[in-house]
Design an enzyme around this catalytic site. Structure first.
Site, PDB file in Angstrom:
ATOM      1  N   HIS A   1       0.846  -1.201   0.000  1.00  0.00           N
ATOM      2  CA  HIS A   1       0.000   0.000   0.000  1.00  0.00           C
ATOM      3  C   HIS A   1       0.872   1.238   0.000  1.00  0.00           C
ATOM      4  O   HIS A   1       2.033   1.199   0.396  1.00  0.00           O
ATOM      5  CB  HIS A   1      -0.920   0.010   1.226  1.00  0.00           C
TER       6      HIS A   1
ATOM      7  N   HIS B   1       1.117   5.299   1.274  1.00  0.00           N
ATOM      8  CA  HIS B   1       0.625   6.331   2.182  1.00  0.00           C
ATOM      9  C   HIS B   1       0.647   7.664   1.437  1.00  0.00           C
ATOM     10  O   HIS B   1       1.697   8.048   0.897  1.00  0.00           O
ATOM     11  CB  HIS B   1       1.551   6.479   3.388  1.00  0.00           C
TER      12      HIS B   1
END
Ligand code: AMP
Length: 146
Positions: free
Chosen positions: A104, A106
């Protein structure tokens, strides 16, 4: 789009709707939602729907769509939060700070003077050390490039 999920993965559970989130965007390839423990308000996570532990397992087709999503989400984030800047981070493996083993990104809005993220930087001891490290990396890159 292949959305292979892993049973005990918290982000897969969010993708499947088994755990709630505050969604920002939901496409065939990615989901974007608020980070529950934000560095700054508006801190987002951009998460590929396919389960890949790190960037190295992410299929190239998904990786190639990433920058386009980041640009549109990042630009909307700056505008909506009246931010002065934006950090985009991605951690691979626990030693690098990865807590959730589902790759993922940020997206963290930054505000003048917030001082929330600071890196401790070092120095090389010599130009020779810099040359040795450059050679070490380029030699592996040359052998592993397709
Ligand atoms: P990383 O340390 O790069 O693996 O980041 C994992 C991030 O996921 C952290 O910033 C957490 O605050 C965030 N996080 C963990 N669980 C949830 C959740 N259920 N909803 C939203 N964010 C979460």
């Amino acid at each position: 789009m292949n959305t292979v999920q892993q049973k005990n993965c918290i982000f897969c559970k969010i993708i499947q709707g088994e755990i709630p989130c505050f969604p920002i965007s939901n496409t065939d390839t990615f989901i974007v939602f608020l980070d529950i423990n934000p560095v700054n308000k508006g801190h987002l996570l951009l998460v590929p729907k396919i389960h890949a532990e790190t960037i190295f397992e992410l299929p190239t087709t998904v990786a190639s769509e990433l920058l386009t999503s980041m640009k549109s989400i990042g630009s909307a984030l700056i505008k909506s939060m009246n931010a002065h800047g934006l950090n985009i981070f991605q951690n691979n493996y626990p030693v690098a700070g990865q807590e959730v083993p589902h790759v993922h990104w940020h997206l963290i809005p930054r505000f003048t003077g917030d001082k929330h993220i600071q890196w401790i930087r070092g120095k090389y001891t010599s130009n020779q050390e810099m040359t040795d490290i450059t050679n070490k990396i380029t030699s592996v890159l040359t052998h592993e490039s397709p």
